[in-house]
Structures are given as structure tokens and as C-alpha cells.
Design an enzyme around this catalytic site. Structure first.
Site, PDB file in Angstrom:
ATOM      1  N   GLU A 189       0.817  -1.218   0.000  1.00 35.24           N
ATOM      2  CA  GLU A 189       0.000   0.000   0.000  1.00 35.24           C
ATOM      3  C   GLU A 189       0.851   1.267   0.000  1.00 35.24           C
ATOM      4  OE1 GLU A 189      -4.063  -1.606   2.090  1.00 35.24           O
ATOM      5  OE2 GLU A 189      -2.534  -0.788   3.423  1.00 35.24           O
ATOM      6  N   ARG A 191      -6.248 -10.907  -5.585  1.00 34.89           N
ATOM      7  CA  ARG A 191      -5.539 -10.278  -4.461  1.00 34.89           C
ATOM      8  C   ARG A 191      -5.399 -11.219  -3.274  1.00 34.89           C
ATOM      9  NH1 ARG A 191      -7.365  -4.746  -1.221  1.00 34.89           N
ATOM     10  NH2 ARG A 191      -6.556  -5.407   0.799  1.00 34.89           N
ATOM     11  N   ASP A 235      -8.569  -8.801   4.219  1.00 32.68           N
ATOM     12  CA  ASP A 235      -8.296  -7.623   5.048  1.00 32.68           C
ATOM     13  C   ASP A 235      -9.338  -7.448   6.148  1.00 32.68           C
ATOM     14  OD1 ASP A 235      -7.242  -5.298   6.036  1.00 32.68           O
ATOM     15  OD2 ASP A 235      -7.861  -4.034   4.378  1.00 32.68           O
ATOM     16  N   GLU A 265     -12.615  -1.683  12.088  1.00 30.16           N
ATOM     17  CA  GLU A 265     -12.554  -0.960  10.815  1.00 30.16           C
ATOM     18  C   GLU A 265     -13.679  -1.370   9.879  1.00 30.16           C
ATOM     19  OE1 GLU A 265      -9.581  -0.523   6.928  1.00 30.16           O
ATOM     20  OE2 GLU A 265      -8.893  -1.567   8.739  1.00 30.16           O
ATOM     21  N   TRP A 298      -9.374  -2.197  -5.285  1.00 31.61           N
ATOM     22  CA  TRP A 298      -9.843  -1.246  -4.276  1.00 31.61           C
ATOM     23  C   TRP A 298     -11.303  -0.869  -4.531  1.00 31.61           C
ATOM     24  CZ3 TRP A 298      -5.183   2.704  -3.656  1.00 31.61           C
ATOM     25  CH2 TRP A 298      -4.145   2.066  -2.954  1.00 31.61           C
TER      26      TRP A 298
END
Length: 680
Positions: free
Chosen positions: A266, A310, A339, A367, A524
């Protein structure tokens, strides 16, 4: 007149006492006037804390005489301990401290057995603070950093010192023994002299509570602050710079834990920027801290702009390096391959690395699970991961077993949790988010604990007086049920049946399954992950798709690969499923999706009803705070349901079942809402 004054004063006193229950004391509310005597043969700052805790929190028989006994008995490992009648037995001072907290916890919970032994599952049990040096906290939802104020103010006030002591006490009470003080997206300034002096001061305050400090470091620090021309890990000057920096740190902090590194991920710099490998970078840093018994925690969260799925990239990147890392390097792996999603299968890396120690990384801060606005007891998520069988060496090779040293007889073990702690008075933004800090510590100490038992412990210590067993049915049982169902409810109203990463851009709070910005990298965006079309829904990771299933050992590989045997909670993770496909309950995919979303909404409404019934059984301030959060969560659950069903309906072309509540929002309005950083 006197009676009126008395009533007014009583009212004020009651109001003050109610206000004191603001969550700041966490689960450490037990106080007692009972007397206890402690026998001890040696002195230390650690033992002083243990003695003080016993004297202020003793709930056993009055005038008891407790002995600290040191023993090298084989049944006691590391900082483990044994409780016997009137004795706390351990090898180390920290073992005595951990035994003290366990004894007091058991007294508070009314557990009366005289003999109890406990050894830590992991030798290093670490909080990762994603705190920035300007005082902000990345993915933090509970105020500012407790460690950093701004780039100019590096002082520690008396109030700061008191807060750090409370922080240390809370961590010691659940067995956490390490803390990374800064963000993995690290500023190189953390390694400059003024910041290291503050780290030294913080370390001094936390040391008596058994907490070692660690630092996240920026790989390009030799260039940024060292004025070298390169950060190439094979360059002799770079290697010398890191060695000198490590020596400088250990001169200030002799028990410094080591470095946490996010590299080539990132946008963070790393060894690949110089044509080198992760092995080159990690081993160079490992050599720097090795003379001081320091470690390097190298994060496996790496992925590049690529046509490759990914979720496969970390495995592909690191499997080839198995056995090539130095002995003091441990690979830090997120629980899932993506993630920190509300539900993912476990990362295949846990079962892949045969010669490299691997440590789980859990995210305590929410998150992707409603942040500080939603109730989500994450112990169930972590328990699910730890109990997942990797089949690395056949049946029984669970994530817990392959990471805690049981399988390979290793003592170099660790586990990390991304902290949810901030400057808010209640530490975590949501009262119930404290339970996740507590649960992480308890599971890090004993990865075989059950979420039901952890929830029970936390509820009683956080909300009830000593041994208020009369509230078992009226308070503990319904609140525990709510906690244990909370994470599954979030999965239901956000991303059921294996859907994942369909959040709004950037803030990751609300839904945006339509997000498909072509100006940024595909992975993304939301559409990259759900692949909705007229035929069906889901990411095909079977052999006919990205073949991510090949990264798992048999029988998982075949089980995940076959649409008919794939666990339905991962259905859309591993397969692009036709809208008409029949699930095991007979419902087709579209219908099942509708019912799952609706179930999630109804579950949160039930949580509201459950909590409202607790009025009068808990202090008013915390009752109102939780009630307000649940109202927000109920509204947000409706938004998730409406957004996802209305959007996916444009592909399925099917009616929402008529016995389900109708959407109350318009799709266009929800698309506009998702662009906001706040849904309030």
C-alpha cells in the site's frame, strides 16, 4: 427543610456515583476493604503491583495470608503460574503478577476451586497501535492517541503517566505483554533522538506491568533521517546504519522488544524498491537487533497492482521464502487472506509455512465491523479462526496449534491485535468494544478459551457488583446472548454467504456494492469482489476461476472447490453462484440473500429490545450510551439491507420476498450517502 437538603445532597451524590460509571475503569472495578497479608521473599516493582492489587481488591476471607512462592516446576512454563490454597506459585515475578490477577478475577466471579494452573499460549502477546505522531489514529474510533500529541509536544504530563499506568494495569490483568507504540504506516521520525527519548520514558512506566515496547519502522529511514543515498538492505552502509540505530535504542531501552515492519504494501517502501526480496529486508533488520535478543515482526500483508486474485498474493509471495528467514524473524499474518472482513476463511499461509514461525494478526478496532458505532463481539471471529483446521500435518493442525508452538515444539511464538484504544474516557468509543480488548488478551493467553466464557467474565466484571448472581437470568444471560450473536448479525446485514469488501470507499463504514471507480486499482473497488451480473453473484476462486482453493491442503481444497460441498458461509467467497442455485434449505440464492439481510436487521432490533430491558440493572450513564449506539446500529443495518438488496436486484431481476419488510430508502439516495465520511 433539613429533609429537603438531605434529599438534594443524596440526589447529587447518586448522580455523581452514576457519572463515575463512565467505563474508564474497564473490567477492573473490583475494590474491597477486606484485609490480606502477603508473604514474599524478594522485592521488585512488579511484585509491588501484585501486592497492591491484592490489598485493594482482595475478596476472599478476611485476614488471609497469601504467599508468593517461586518454583521451577516443569508444569509452569514461562510466565505461567499455579494457584494453590493461599499460594501463588510461579517461575517469574510476572508470573506472580498474572497469577494475582487471575486469583482476583476468580474471586470476583465466585469461582472457589483451590487449585488452578495456567500457562500462556503465546510467548509474545502484543497490541499494535496504529497511532500517528501527530496524535491521530489510523482506523481509530475512540479519540486521539494516548501516546502522541503532535510533532512538537513530546512531553509526558502527570496525567499522561497516570493514564499509562492504567493502560499497563489493564493489559497486565489479561496477560498482554507487549505494545507497538506507532502506526505500521510509520514515520521515520520515530527513530530520531527526541522520539526515542519519549519511547524510553513510556517504556519505563509500562515495564513494571510486564509490557515491552516495540516500534513500527519505515524501511526508508536510512534515507529519510540517516541521509544515506539508498535503503538497499544489501548495502554495507545501510546495514551499518540499522545496526547503529538498534544499538542506540537498546542503550536507552535494554528490554526493547524489536521492530514491526510493513514493507512494499500500500505504498510503503520496502526492499523490492531496490530489487531485493522480503528475505533480504527482514534478515538485515534481524541482524541489527539480534545481538540484543530483539525480534522482527514482518507483515505478510502485501499485494501489488496485478491481474492475480488479491487474496492469493501474500501466499504466493512468502511461500517461496519458507525456511530462509533468520531465527528472530516471525511472519505476521492477518486472520484472513484479504483484510479483516466480517468473515473470511483463514489465511492459507497459516498452513503453508513449515519452517517459518507465523503469528496471527487480529483487528480489535472495528474498521470493517461498524467501527465504534456498532456492537460486535469479535471473540467469536477469532475463535473461529484459531479453531480452523489447516490440515498442515493432517487433521488437528488448527491455526492455534500451528502458531502457538504446539505442533513444532517452538517457544518463539507471538500473536498481535490491532488496538482499539484512544483518548476517549471509556478508552474504546463503545462500551462493548472494551470486551474485544479484553477478549484478545484472554485468547492470547489461552487460545482454547470459549467466547461464551470470555463474554461471561467480561459482563460480570464490567457491569455487576461482586458475585451478583441474582442477576444471572435478568442481566448476564440476555446480554451474553446478545454479545455472542452480534458478529453473526453484522455478517448477515452486511455481507452474508461469503460476500466481502463491498464497503464505501476510504472510510469502510457503510455499503457501496456499486463502487467501481476506474481511476483507481480494481482491487480497491467493490465490484472486483462480488462480480454481480445477470447470471449470478460471487468471486470464482475454484479451479475454474482464480484457483485460490489450491493454496489450501486437502481435504479443504476439494471441499472449497465444489459448489455443493463448500460451506455456505464461504459460498460467494469461492464461487460465482447462479441466482437460481438452491441452498441446502431449499431456497435459491436470491431468496436466501434477502432473508439473510432481513435476519440481520431483525437481530439488531432484538438487541435493542434486550438492552432496553436492562434499564435499572446497570448504571444510567452506560445504559444510555449503549442504547444510543444500538439505535445507530439498527438504522445502519437497514441501510445495509436496502443498499445491497436494491443494488443486487438490478442484476437478479427478482422480487424481494413479500414477507420481508420493504426497503425504506431509494437506491440513488443511498449512493449519495455512501460518499459521505459520516452516516450521521
Amino acid at each position: 427543610m433539613k429533609r429537603t437538603i438531605y434529599l438534594v445532597l443524596t440526589f447529587i451524590a447518586c448522580a455523581y456515583l452514576a457519572k463515575a460509571e463512565d467505563g474508564h475503569e474497564l473490567w477492573l472495578r473490583g475494590k474491597s476493604a477486606a484485609s490480606v497479608q502477603i508473604q514474599h521473599s524478594r522485592k521488585s516493582s512488579v511484585l509491588d503491583i501484585a501486592i497492591n492489587e491484592l490489598k485493594t481488591g482482595w475478596l476472599g476471607k478476611n485476614e488471609a495470608n497469601i504467599k508468593f512462592e517461586f518454583s521451577q516446576h516443569a508444569s509452569i512454563k514461562g510466565d505461567g503460574f499455579r494457584l494453590e490454597q493461599d499460594k501463588i506459585i510461579a517461575r517469574t515475578d510476572l508470573g506472580i503478577l498474572y497469577g494475582t490477577y487471575e486469583l482476583l478475577r476468580r474471586q470476583y466471579l465466585g469461582k472457589t476451586d483451590d487449585h488452578f494452573s495456567s500457562n500462556p499460549s503465546y510467548s509474545r502477546r502484543i497490541l499494535n497501535h496504529w497511532d500517528n505522531l501527530d496524535g491521530s489514529v489510523e482506523r481509530g474510533y475512540a479519540g486521539q492517541s494516548i501516546f502522541w500529541k503532535n510533532d512538537q509536544d513530546l512531553t509526558i504530563s502527570k496525567a499522561d503517566e497516570a493514564l499509562y499506568q492504567l493502560y499497563g494495569r489493564a493489559n497486565a490483568s489479561i496477560g498482554i505483554n507487549g505494545t507497538v507504540l506507532n502506526n505500521v504506516n510509520a514515520s521515520a521520525k520515530i527513530l530520531t533522538a527526541p522520539y526515542l527519548k519519549k519511547v524510553q520514558a513510556i517504556a519505563g512506566i509500562l515495564r513494571p506491568y510486564g509490557l515491552k515496547v516495540y516500534l513500527s519502522v519505515n524501511f526508508s529511514s536510512p534515507v529519510t533521517i540517516g541521509k544515506l543515498k539508498t535503503a538497499d538492505p544489501l548495502d554495507p552502509l545501510v546495514r551499518k546504519w540499522w545496526a547503529n540505530k538498534a544499538k542506540e535504542i537498546y542503550q536507552l531501552i535494554p528490554d526493547f522488544g524489536g521492530f514491526l515492519v510493513k514493507a512494499n504494501s500500500e505504498g510503503q517502501p520496502g526492499p523490492q524498491d531496490f530489487g531485493r526480496t522480503h528475505v533480504d529486508g527482514a534478515n538485515m533488520m534481524a541482524d541489527a537487533v539480534s545481538p540484543f535478543n530483539g525480534i522482527v515482526m514482518w507483515r505478510a500483508f502485501v499485494y501489488q497492482t496485478s491481474e492475480q486474485d488479491r487474496t492469493k498474493q501474500a501466499y504466493t509471495e512468502f511461500l517461496r521464502y519458507d525456511g530462509k528467514l533468520k531465527k528472530n524473524v516471525i511472519l505476521q499474518v492477518k486472520n484472513g487472506p484479504l483484510d479483516f472482513q466480517p468473515r473470511e476463511p483463514f489465511s492459507a499461509l497459516f498452513g503453508a509455512m513449515n519452517q517459518t514461525p507465523v503469528m496471527p494478526e487480529f483487528q480489535i478496532t472495528q474498521e470493517y465491523l461498524g467501527q465504534s458505532k456498532q456492537l460486535a463481539f469479535l471473540s467469536t471471529l477469532w475463535e473461529e479462526c484459531l479453531n480452523s483446521d489447516t490440515y498442515q500435518k493432517g487433521k488437528g493442525s488448527t491455526v492455534a496449534v500451528v502458531t502457538d508452538g504446539t505442533q513444532d515444539k517452538s517457544t518463539f511464538t507471538a500473536i498481535a491485535g490491532v488496538a482499539n484504544i484512544g483518548s476517549d474516557r471509556n478508552w474504546t468509543g463503545h462500551i462493548f468494544a472494551q470486551a474485544n480488548w479484553y477478549a484478545f488478551g484472554r485468547l492470547a493467553w489461552n487460545n482454547q478459551l470459549k467466547s461464551e466464557d470470555i463474554a461471561d467474565e467480561w459482563i460480570r466484571q464490567t457491569f455487576l457488583g461482586v458475585r451478583e448472581n441474582a442477576k444471572d437470568q435478568s442481566f448476564v444471560k440476555p446480554v451474553k446472548k446478545m454479545m455472542l450473536e452480534s458478529r453473526e448479525a453484522i455478517v448477515n446485514y452486511m455481507m452474508p454467504l461469503g460476500l466481502h469488501h463491498i464497503f464505501a470507499e476510504g472510510h469502510h463504514y457503510g455499503p457501496a456494492p456499486w463502487f467501481a471507480n476506474t481511476k483507481i486499482r480494481a482491487d480497491w473497488t467493490s465490484v472486483y469482489y462480488h462480480k454481480a451480473d445477470l447470471e449470478g453473484l460471487g468471486f470464482n476462486r475454484s479451479q475454474s476461476g482464480s484457483n485460490a482453493v489450491a493454496q489450501y491442503h486437502e481435504p479443504l481444497r476439494s471441499r472449497f472447490d465444489d459448489l455443493n460441498t463448500c460451506p455456505e458461509e464461504y459460498l460467494l467467497w469461492f464461487h460465482h453462484v447462479p441466482w437460481t442455485y438452491r441452498l441446502r434449505n431449499g431456497q435459491d440464492l436470491w431468496t436466501a440473500l434477502c432473508y439473510r439481510y432481513d435476519t440481520g436487521v431483525q437481530q439488531v432490533r432484538d438487541f435493542q429490545k434486550t438492552w432496553d430491558k436492562m434499564h435499572g440493572l446497570v448504571d444510567e450513564e452506560r445504559f444510555m450510551a449503549v442504547q444510543s449506539k444500538l439505535r445507530i446500529q439498527s438504522r445502519d443495518a437497514q441501510i445495509w439491507k436496502d443498499a445491497c438488496l436494491l443494488y443486487f436486484q438490478t442484476f437478479s431481476k427478482r422480487e424481494i420476498p413479500f414477507d420481508i419488510e420493504r426497503p425504506v430508502h431509494d437506491l440513488d439516495a443511498l449512493k449519495t450517502l455512501s460518499k459521505s465520511k459520516s452516516y450521521e
